[in-house]
Design a protein around this motif. Structure first.
Motif, PDB file in Angstrom:
ATOM      1  N   ASN A  38       9.493 -28.376 -10.499  1.00  0.00           N
ATOM      2  CA  ASN A  38       9.407 -29.819 -10.383  1.00  0.00           C
ATOM      3  C   ASN A  38       8.454 -30.172  -9.249  1.00  0.00           C
ATOM      4  OD1 ASN A  38       9.878 -32.529  -9.852  1.00  0.00           O
ATOM      5  ND2 ASN A  38      11.991 -32.400 -10.571  1.00  0.00           N
ATOM      6  N   MET A  39       7.300 -30.643  -9.604  1.00  0.00           N
ATOM      7  CA  MET A  39       6.270 -30.921  -8.611  1.00  0.00           C
ATOM      8  C   MET A  39       6.604 -32.133  -7.738  1.00  0.00           C
ATOM      9  SD  MET A  39       4.140 -28.434  -8.780  1.00  0.00           S
ATOM     10  CE  MET A  39       5.591 -27.432  -9.046  1.00  0.00           C
ATOM     11  N   ASP A  40       7.509 -32.999  -8.223  1.00  0.00           N
ATOM     12  CA  ASP A  40       7.924 -34.127  -7.382  1.00  0.00           C
ATOM     13  C   ASP A  40       8.658 -33.634  -6.143  1.00  0.00           C
ATOM     14  OD1 ASP A  40       6.830 -36.036  -9.068  1.00  0.00           O
ATOM     15  OD2 ASP A  40       8.685 -36.277 -10.216  1.00  0.00           O
ATOM     16  N   ILE A  41       9.466 -32.598  -6.298  1.00  0.00           N
ATOM     17  CA  ILE A  41      10.167 -32.024  -5.146  1.00  0.00           C
ATOM     18  C   ILE A  41       9.153 -31.401  -4.201  1.00  0.00           C
ATOM     19  CG2 ILE A  41      11.835 -30.289  -4.377  1.00  0.00           C
ATOM     20  CD1 ILE A  41      13.253 -30.653  -7.102  1.00  0.00           C
ATOM     21  N   LEU A  42       8.158 -30.697  -4.749  1.00  0.00           N
ATOM     22  CA  LEU A  42       7.120 -30.094  -3.907  1.00  0.00           C
ATOM     23  C   LEU A  42       6.363 -31.167  -3.134  1.00  0.00           C
ATOM     24  CD1 LEU A  42       5.518 -27.686  -2.885  1.00  0.00           C
ATOM     25  CD2 LEU A  42       4.107 -27.830  -4.952  1.00  0.00           C
ATOM     26  N   ARG A  43       6.003 -32.232  -3.813  1.00  0.00           N
ATOM     27  CA  ARG A  43       5.298 -33.335  -3.124  1.00  0.00           C
ATOM     28  C   ARG A  43       6.162 -33.908  -1.991  1.00  0.00           C
ATOM     29  NH1 ARG A  43       4.192 -34.375  -8.504  1.00  0.00           N
ATOM     30  NH2 ARG A  43       2.044 -33.999  -9.072  1.00  0.00           N
TER      31      ARG A  43
ATOM     32  N   GLY B 262       2.198 -14.768  -5.735  1.00  0.00           N
ATOM     33  CA  GLY B 262       1.717 -14.720  -4.356  1.00  0.00           C
ATOM     34  C   GLY B 262       1.528 -16.110  -3.777  1.00  0.00           C
ATOM     35  N   GLN B 263       0.963 -17.016  -4.565  1.00  0.00           N
ATOM     36  CA  GLN B 263       0.756 -18.393  -4.101  1.00  0.00           C
ATOM     37  C   GLN B 263       2.093 -19.084  -3.878  1.00  0.00           C
ATOM     38  OE1 GLN B 263      -1.714 -19.659  -7.358  1.00  0.00           O
ATOM     39  NE2 GLN B 263      -3.605 -19.077  -6.300  1.00  0.00           N
ATOM     40  N   ILE B 264       3.045 -18.829  -4.760  1.00  0.00           N
ATOM     41  CA  ILE B 264       4.375 -19.426  -4.598  1.00  0.00           C
ATOM     42  C   ILE B 264       5.010 -18.935  -3.303  1.00  0.00           C
ATOM     43  CG2 ILE B 264       6.727 -19.466  -5.537  1.00  0.00           C
ATOM     44  CD1 ILE B 264       5.394 -19.490  -8.356  1.00  0.00           C
ATOM     45  N   HIS B 265       4.901 -17.640  -3.037  1.00  0.00           N
ATOM     46  CA  HIS B 265       5.460 -17.098  -1.792  1.00  0.00           C
ATOM     47  C   HIS B 265       4.811 -17.749  -0.570  1.00  0.00           C
ATOM     48  CE1 HIS B 265       8.231 -14.024  -3.158  1.00  0.00           C
ATOM     49  NE2 HIS B 265       7.350 -13.677  -4.090  1.00  0.00           N
ATOM     50  N   LYS B 266       3.501 -17.950  -0.634  1.00  0.00           N
ATOM     51  CA  LYS B 266       2.798 -18.587   0.490  1.00  0.00           C
ATOM     52  C   LYS B 266       3.236 -20.037   0.656  1.00  0.00           C
ATOM     53  CE  LYS B 266      -1.288 -15.640   0.242  1.00  0.00           C
ATOM     54  NZ  LYS B 266      -2.719 -15.590  -0.090  1.00  0.00           N
ATOM     55  N   ILE B 267       3.409 -20.757  -0.436  1.00  0.00           N
ATOM     56  CA  ILE B 267       3.868 -22.147  -0.370  1.00  0.00           C
ATOM     57  C   ILE B 267       5.259 -22.202   0.250  1.00  0.00           C
ATOM     58  CG2 ILE B 267       4.598 -24.141  -1.756  1.00  0.00           C
ATOM     59  CD1 ILE B 267       2.286 -23.382  -3.725  1.00  0.00           C
ATOM     60  N   VAL B 268       6.139 -21.323  -0.204  1.00  0.00           N
ATOM     61  CA  VAL B 268       7.501 -21.258   0.341  1.00  0.00           C
ATOM     62  C   VAL B 268       7.445 -21.004   1.843  1.00  0.00           C
ATOM     63  CG1 VAL B 268       9.636 -19.888   0.339  1.00  0.00           C
ATOM     64  CG2 VAL B 268       8.601 -20.594  -1.823  1.00  0.00           C
ATOM     65  N   ASP B 269       6.567 -20.095   2.244  1.00  0.00           N
ATOM     66  CA  ASP B 269       6.395 -19.759   3.659  1.00  0.00           C
ATOM     67  C   ASP B 269       5.871 -20.945   4.475  1.00  0.00           C
ATOM     68  OD1 ASP B 269       7.166 -17.326   4.616  1.00  0.00           O
ATOM     69  OD2 ASP B 269       5.114 -16.581   4.895  1.00  0.00           O
ATOM     70  N   VAL B 270       4.775 -21.530   4.008  1.00  0.00           N
ATOM     71  CA  VAL B 270       4.126 -22.625   4.739  1.00  0.00           C
ATOM     72  C   VAL B 270       5.064 -23.824   4.877  1.00  0.00           C
ATOM     73  CG1 VAL B 270       2.255 -24.320   4.661  1.00  0.00           C
ATOM     74  CG2 VAL B 270       1.773 -21.920   4.153  1.00  0.00           C
ATOM     75  N   LEU B 271       5.750 -24.168   3.800  1.00  0.00           N
ATOM     76  CA  LEU B 271       6.629 -25.336   3.811  1.00  0.00           C
ATOM     77  C   LEU B 271       8.046 -25.005   4.271  1.00  0.00           C
ATOM     78  CD1 LEU B 271       5.533 -27.145   0.521  1.00  0.00           C
ATOM     79  CD2 LEU B 271       4.811 -27.623   2.873  1.00  0.00           C
ATOM     80  N   GLN B 272       8.300 -23.735   4.544  1.00  0.00           N
ATOM     81  CA  GLN B 272       9.621 -23.281   4.989  1.00  0.00           C
ATOM     82  C   GLN B 272      10.711 -23.771   4.033  1.00  0.00           C
ATOM     83  OE1 GLN B 272       9.442 -24.942   8.938  1.00  0.00           O
ATOM     84  NE2 GLN B 272       8.612 -23.041   9.782  1.00  0.00           N
ATOM     85  N   LEU B 273      10.493 -23.489   2.745  1.00  0.00           N
ATOM     86  CA  LEU B 273      11.437 -23.930   1.716  1.00  0.00           C
ATOM     87  C   LEU B 273      12.654 -23.020   1.679  1.00  0.00           C
ATOM     88  CD1 LEU B 273       8.947 -24.598  -1.227  1.00  0.00           C
ATOM     89  CD2 LEU B 273       9.915 -26.270   0.351  1.00  0.00           C
ATOM     90  N   SER B 274      13.789 -23.604   1.397  1.00  0.00           N
ATOM     91  CA  SER B 274      14.997 -22.807   1.188  1.00  0.00           C
ATOM     92  C   SER B 274      14.899 -22.146  -0.184  1.00  0.00           C
ATOM     93  CB  SER B 274      16.236 -23.697   1.240  1.00  0.00           C
ATOM     94  OG  SER B 274      16.253 -24.565   0.119  1.00  0.00           O
TER      95      SER B 274
ATOM     96  N   VAL C 128      13.630 -22.448  -6.021  1.00  0.00           N
ATOM     97  CA  VAL C 128      14.087 -22.331  -7.408  1.00  0.00           C
ATOM     98  C   VAL C 128      13.927 -23.672  -8.121  1.00  0.00           C
ATOM     99  CG1 VAL C 128      16.138 -21.987  -8.861  1.00  0.00           C
ATOM    100  CG2 VAL C 128      15.616 -20.370  -7.012  1.00  0.00           C
ATOM    101  N   SER C 129      14.326 -24.754  -7.454  1.00  0.00           N
ATOM    102  CA  SER C 129      14.227 -26.088  -8.063  1.00  0.00           C
ATOM    103  C   SER C 129      12.785 -26.465  -8.380  1.00  0.00           C
ATOM    104  CB  SER C 129      14.807 -27.151  -7.128  1.00  0.00           C
ATOM    105  OG  SER C 129      16.168 -26.950  -6.946  1.00  0.00           O
ATOM    106  N   ILE C 130      11.883 -26.062  -7.521  1.00  0.00           N
ATOM    107  CA  ILE C 130      10.481 -26.427  -7.698  1.00  0.00           C
ATOM    108  C   ILE C 130       9.802 -25.557  -8.752  1.00  0.00           C
ATOM    109  CG2 ILE C 130       8.207 -26.457  -6.579  1.00  0.00           C
ATOM    110  CD1 ILE C 130       9.769 -27.172  -3.949  1.00  0.00           C
ATOM    111  N   PHE C 131       9.971 -24.257  -8.658  1.00  0.00           N
ATOM    112  CA  PHE C 131       9.164 -23.353  -9.451  1.00  0.00           C
ATOM    113  C   PHE C 131       9.841 -22.714 -10.654  1.00  0.00           C
ATOM    114  CE2 PHE C 131       7.210 -23.316  -5.187  1.00  0.00           C
ATOM    115  CZ  PHE C 131       5.946 -23.784  -5.545  1.00  0.00           C
ATOM    116  N   LEU C 132      11.145 -22.765 -10.751  1.00  0.00           N
ATOM    117  CA  LEU C 132      11.813 -22.081 -11.847  1.00  0.00           C
ATOM    118  C   LEU C 132      12.591 -22.994 -12.784  1.00  0.00           C
ATOM    119  CD1 LEU C 132      13.110 -18.884  -9.991  1.00  0.00           C
ATOM    120  CD2 LEU C 132      11.088 -19.145 -11.418  1.00  0.00           C
ATOM    121  N   GLN C 133      12.337 -24.281 -12.751  1.00  0.00           N
ATOM    122  CA  GLN C 133      13.076 -25.171 -13.634  1.00  0.00           C
ATOM    123  C   GLN C 133      12.169 -25.891 -14.584  1.00  0.00           C
ATOM    124  OE1 GLN C 133      16.434 -27.109 -12.445  1.00  0.00           O
ATOM    125  NE2 GLN C 133      17.086 -25.423 -11.195  1.00  0.00           N
TER     126      GLN C 133
END
Length: 66
Positions: free
Chosen positions: A1-6, A44-56, A61-66
């Motif tokens: 869900n890209m709205d959550i990422l935004r 790899g990009q997902i891992h970097k995004i998670v790292d940069v944004l310090q996502l739980s 999971v909500s952003i990338f796997l739904q």
């Protein structure tokens, strides 16, 4: 869900240009991947995004796997 990422980007005060730079892709490529609902981000990009944004884990999971 890209709205959550935004929302997480706004929360962390990181714009698309900065995030794309930090994960090592062109800004226009980042926007294109966002428009495809994030399906074309590499693992790899997902891992970097998670790292940069310090996502739980649950946010990631909500952003990338739904």
């Amino acid at each position: 869900n890209m709205d959550i990422l935004r929302g997480k980007m706004v929360e962390k005060r990181i714009n698309a240009e900065e995030l794309s730079r930090r994960i090592g892709i062109n800004t226009s490529t980042f926007y294109r991947k966002m428009r495809s609902d994030g399906e074309s981000f590499t693992v790899g990009q997902i891992h970097k995004i998670v790292d940069v944004l310090q996502l739980s884990n649950s946010d990631a999971v909500s952003i990338f796997l739904q």
